[in-house]
Write a protein that holds these residues in place. Sequence first.
Motif, PDB file in Angstrom:
ATOM      1  N   LEU A  18       1.168  13.841  -2.529  1.00  0.00           N
ATOM      2  CA  LEU A  18      -0.177  13.356  -2.054  1.00  0.00           C
ATOM      3  C   LEU A  18      -0.398  13.955  -0.485  1.00  0.00           C
ATOM      4  O   LEU A  18       0.529  13.228   0.497  1.00  0.00           O
ATOM      5  CB  LEU A  18       0.103  11.813  -2.205  1.00  0.00           C
ATOM      6  N   TYR A 107     -11.031  10.965  -2.868  1.00  0.00           N
ATOM      7  CA  TYR A 107     -10.230  10.056  -3.672  1.00  0.00           C
ATOM      8  C   TYR A 107     -10.225   8.701  -2.700  1.00  0.00           C
ATOM      9  O   TYR A 107     -10.173   8.507  -1.779  1.00  0.00           O
ATOM     10  CB  TYR A 107      -8.822  10.724  -3.504  1.00  0.00           C
ATOM     11  N   THR A 110      -4.248   6.342  -3.201  1.00  0.00           N
ATOM     12  CA  THR A 110      -3.070   7.288  -3.856  1.00  0.00           C
ATOM     13  C   THR A 110      -3.318   7.456  -5.375  1.00  0.00           C
ATOM     14  O   THR A 110      -2.982   8.596  -5.931  1.00  0.00           O
ATOM     15  CB  THR A 110      -1.783   6.831  -3.298  1.00  0.00           C
ATOM     16  N   ALA A 113      -6.016   9.638  -6.639  1.00  0.00           N
ATOM     17  CA  ALA A 113      -5.780  11.028  -6.174  1.00  0.00           C
ATOM     18  C   ALA A 113      -4.903  11.828  -7.443  1.00  0.00           C
ATOM     19  O   ALA A 113      -5.220  12.936  -7.517  1.00  0.00           O
ATOM     20  CB  ALA A 113      -5.054  11.356  -4.941  1.00  0.00           C
TER      21      ALA A 113
END
Length: 419
Positions: A18, A107, A110, A113
């Motif tokens: 990430l 996004y 997290t 994403a």
Amino acid sequence: MRETYGQPLARDAMAYVLAGGRGSRLKELTDNRAKPAVYFGGVSRIVDFALSNAINSGIRRIGVATQYKAHSLIRHMQRAWNFMRPERNESFDILPASQRISEMLWYEGTADAVYQNIDIIAAHAPKYMVILAGDHIYKMDYERMLRQHVDSGADVTIGCLVVTKKEATGFGVMAVDENSIITDFVEKPENPPGIPGQPDMALASMGIYVFDTQFLFERLREDAADPNSSRDFGNDIIPRIVKGGKAVAHRFTDSCVRASEEIGEYWRDVGTLDAYFDTNIDLTDTVPKLNMYDRDWPIWTDQIVAAPAKFVHDEDGRRGMAISSLISQDCIVSGALAKRSLLFTGVKMGSFSSVNEGVILPYCNIGRGARLSRVILDTGVRIPEGLVVGEDPVLDGQRFRRTESGVCLITKRMIEQLK
């Protein structure tokens, strides 16, 4: 307990980094680049540590989710990480937000994403997913964490650090039982839970998670269907698993990589200017806490073709020297002094200039007679002749970004405003 048959689990894993964070606490240093793309250690970028850990651990399928001002990061990865070979079942995917599933441009968190790229992940068919933050400095063998995940039968295994309770207030923190089973997970608590047998310490999340891939897909789809979710691992996915499944803590001490002279575990979040400065300057110690010279666990990066560093002039008061410093390729120290500093690629120092405790990013030019102390120079800065920084706190604070500890960040725009 599941059978593992002793073969490396990394062969069946995919690392998913990430790397979309802005890193706003780094101020102007991230005006034109994402935090993972910020230069570090003389030759590297911050993201290189997570990626190198994956490669060195034996993982050969990697995805990197990018978002904020990603051009510099994407360009770096294309140059430095294009050696994967599909015919060897290797892959390296750069994954900007692209409306693959959601109609949102970005996004949303997290977890989102990863969710938006489920189809790409599924095409590689990994058995395990190793989710990584792309903005920390550390060396870690993910194979050991994968091994614990499989042997414990966990739904999710979370990498964690032992920190003081005061430090833990800035992290996601987990409460565990005597078998490292996570019983509670809270983000940035005012009163963090202690560790059994160590009540004054807490377990802080490193932002590293291991899942069985299909289990992760199911949780991501459930999360995407929840209108109240923030689409985040720490706020949504992990707490739900802790309540309804089996979450296990993996301590960094069990998988950190240390060269023979490295005494303790080394992990740093370089999210502030002071932390970024200190972590870089740490590398100038005679025996640094983080060994960048460890050939058994190299930090891979873009290998620039450039001339060697050069030191010229040998007169009293005009001698090219570096003391306790890291000097990169294509640097010229011309009758100048660099002390306890890092000069990144292409830095030029003019005669009678000096840098004491400086993090000098690529292609800066320090004019004749300039004296710089406790500075970070952003890429391409040209320091005027005779400029003095680090000796007058009031003046420094008026002209540059000065931290409470006296570190000055200097950018091209700041220099232009001096004229």
